[in-house]
Scaffold this active site. Structure first.
Site, PDB file in Angstrom:
ATOM      1  N   GLY A  72       0.820  -1.206   0.000  1.00 12.35           N
ATOM      2  CA  GLY A  72       0.000   0.000   0.000  1.00 12.35           C
ATOM      3  C   GLY A  72       0.856   1.259   0.000  1.00 12.35           C
ATOM      4  O   GLY A  72       1.981   1.263   0.497  1.00 12.35           O
ATOM      5  N   GLY A 146      -4.941  -9.158  -6.343  1.00  8.20           N
ATOM      6  CA  GLY A 146      -3.639  -8.850  -6.910  1.00  8.20           C
ATOM      7  C   GLY A 146      -2.648  -9.928  -6.511  1.00  8.20           C
ATOM      8  O   GLY A 146      -3.010 -11.098  -6.349  1.00  8.20           O
ATOM      9  N   ILE A 148      -1.072 -10.403  -3.631  1.00  8.60           N
ATOM     10  CA  ILE A 148      -1.349 -11.000  -2.327  1.00  8.60           C
ATOM     11  C   ILE A 148      -2.614 -11.839  -2.386  1.00  8.60           C
ATOM     12  O   ILE A 148      -2.675 -12.945  -1.831  1.00  8.60           O
ATOM     13  CB  ILE A 148      -1.443  -9.914  -1.242  1.00  8.60           C
ATOM     14  N   ARG A 169     -10.520  -4.650  -9.215  1.00 12.18           N
ATOM     15  CA  ARG A 169     -11.071  -3.409  -9.751  1.00 12.18           C
ATOM     16  C   ARG A 169     -11.756  -3.629 -11.093  1.00 12.18           C
ATOM     17  O   ARG A 169     -12.787  -3.045 -11.380  1.00 12.18           O
ATOM     18  CB  ARG A 169      -9.959  -2.366  -9.878  1.00 12.18           C
ATOM     19  N   ARG A 228      -6.300  -2.807   4.857  1.00 11.23           N
ATOM     20  CA  ARG A 228      -6.199  -1.569   5.621  1.00 11.23           C
ATOM     21  C   ARG A 228      -7.492  -1.388   6.407  1.00 11.23           C
ATOM     22  O   ARG A 228      -8.581  -1.715   5.918  1.00 11.23           O
ATOM     23  CB  ARG A 228      -5.973  -0.352   4.704  1.00 11.23           C
ATOM     24  N   ASP A 251      -6.570  -7.957  11.041  1.00  9.57           N
ATOM     25  CA  ASP A 251      -5.165  -7.598  11.295  1.00  9.57           C
ATOM     26  C   ASP A 251      -4.990  -6.092  11.264  1.00  9.57           C
ATOM     27  O   ASP A 251      -3.960  -5.586  11.688  1.00  9.57           O
ATOM     28  CB  ASP A 251      -4.252  -8.253  10.257  1.00  9.57           C
ATOM     29  N   HIS A 275      -1.754  -5.642  13.261  1.00  9.84           N
ATOM     30  CA  HIS A 275      -1.131  -5.274  11.985  1.00  9.84           C
ATOM     31  C   HIS A 275       0.236  -5.951  11.823  1.00  9.84           C
ATOM     32  O   HIS A 275       1.268  -5.292  11.699  1.00  9.84           O
ATOM     33  CB  HIS A 275      -0.985  -3.753  11.868  1.00  9.84           C
ATOM     34  N   GLY A 277       0.676  -8.521   9.463  1.00  5.38           N
ATOM     35  CA  GLY A 277       0.667  -9.285   8.223  1.00  5.38           C
ATOM     36  C   GLY A 277       1.993  -9.265   7.499  1.00  5.38           C
ATOM     37  O   GLY A 277       2.383 -10.254   6.872  1.00  5.38           O
TER      38      GLY A 277
END
Length: 313
Positions: A72, A146, A148, A169, A228, A251, A275, A277
């Site tokens: 990100g 994507g 991941i 998307r 996120r 997470d 968080h 990951g």
């Protein structure tokens, strides 16, 4: 021409760096390692937050590349307007696939099989036997297909899910099957036992998992967020958790870090990890390989990997 490169690791720790650039070590400390105006290639410190990440950008008048160590880029976006035109922003696509996908699978299995309840029982010396759902024969929906998301599916397949549906998307075909567009979510959500969020945080995905999204999930379904926190409407999720209709494994949260006393800590049917990951033993070798490859490409004026945007364009 001599380039100046800011790295979050000492250059001696990155075997294979090209000769020529002047390497400076900065991992987000109070003092800069040199004048930001001389920096040509800026590697953003890892997991130091947006305030640290963007702090030198306003002075980086000669920078050509900003390289994140995350998939990100939302933590650097607030400072992109400070950069001159033509700066390439590159992310760390591929670096976190293994770690994040591994955690996603861990959260799915732990939640379905009731591991948090077993741990609480162990703390109290209680034998909490009972029937638990398996991942086998469940329908899984991956939102954000994507690198991941694909890695998540790689790890799901041996557990024999009934079906894996994919959303990104825009629609496309893969070796594993169709990837559906975001517009297909209203149709796909009611069919999924497990919904995994792996999409980047953008203006389009902020609050994506809001009240309508959650209401379309089937009763008893599990929401897993390794993306996120801002992708999920926390208030809407709390309402679903407290009603007992949905379960969640998170997470990432909004707000983050989750403050003491926040109702999400004590909501029923939720598992929270802080968080984690990305930061595992798998991260550093992959990050080092990416940086060495990118810097050799930069010095040799070869195309860079993972360019997600160019400022001013």
């Amino acid at each position: 021409m001599t380039y100046e490169v800011w790295l979050p690791y000492p250059a001696a720790e990155l075997e294979g760096l090209p000769q020529g650039p002047h390497y400076r070590h900065w991992d987000g400390g109070d003092d800069f390692p040199g004048d930001p105006a001389h920096c040509s290639f800026y590697v953003v410190p890892y997991m130091k937050g947006s305030e640290v990440s963007v702090r030198p950008l306003g002075g980086m008048t000669s920078v050509e590349v900003v390289q994140t160590l995350t998939a990100g880029i939302d933590h650097v976006e607030p400072g992109l307007h400070l950069l001159p035109s033509g700066v390439r922003l590159c992310n760390a696509r591929g670096v976190h696939d293994a770690s994040t996908a591994e955690l996603a699978l861990t959260l799915i299995l732990a939640s379905l099989r009731g591991i948090p309840d077993f741990v609480r029982g162990q703390d109290r010396g209680e034998w909490r036997a009972g029937f638990r759902p398996a991942l086998a024969d469940r329908s899984v929906l991956i939102v954000g297909y994507g690198a991941i998301g694909s890695a998540v599916e790689d790890r799901l397949v041996p557990f024999e899910p009934a079906r894996v549906a994919r959303v990104a998307r825009s629609a496309r075909e893969t070796a594993r099957g169709s990837v559906h567009p975001i517009a297909a979510l209203p149709r796909l959500l009611p069919e999924a036992d497990v919904v995994v969020l792996v999409t980047p945080l953008t203006e389009q995905t902020k609050g994506l998992a809001g009240a309508d999204f959650l209401a379309r999930m089937k009763d008893g379904a599990l929401l897993v967020n390794v993306a996120r926190g801002g992708i999920v409407d926390t208030g809407a999720l709390l309402a679903e958790l407290e009603s007992g209709r949905l379960r969640a494994a998170l997470d990432v949260t909004d707000p983050e870090p989750l403050p003491p006393g926040h109702p999400l800590w004590h909501a029923p049917n939720v598992l929270i990890s802080p968080h984690v990951g990305g930061p595992t033993s798998a991260f550093l070798p992959r990050a080092r390989r990416l940086l060495v490859d990118q810097l050799n490409r930069f010095v040799n004026r070869e195309p860079l990997r993972n360019v997600v945007l160019t400022t001013g364009s």
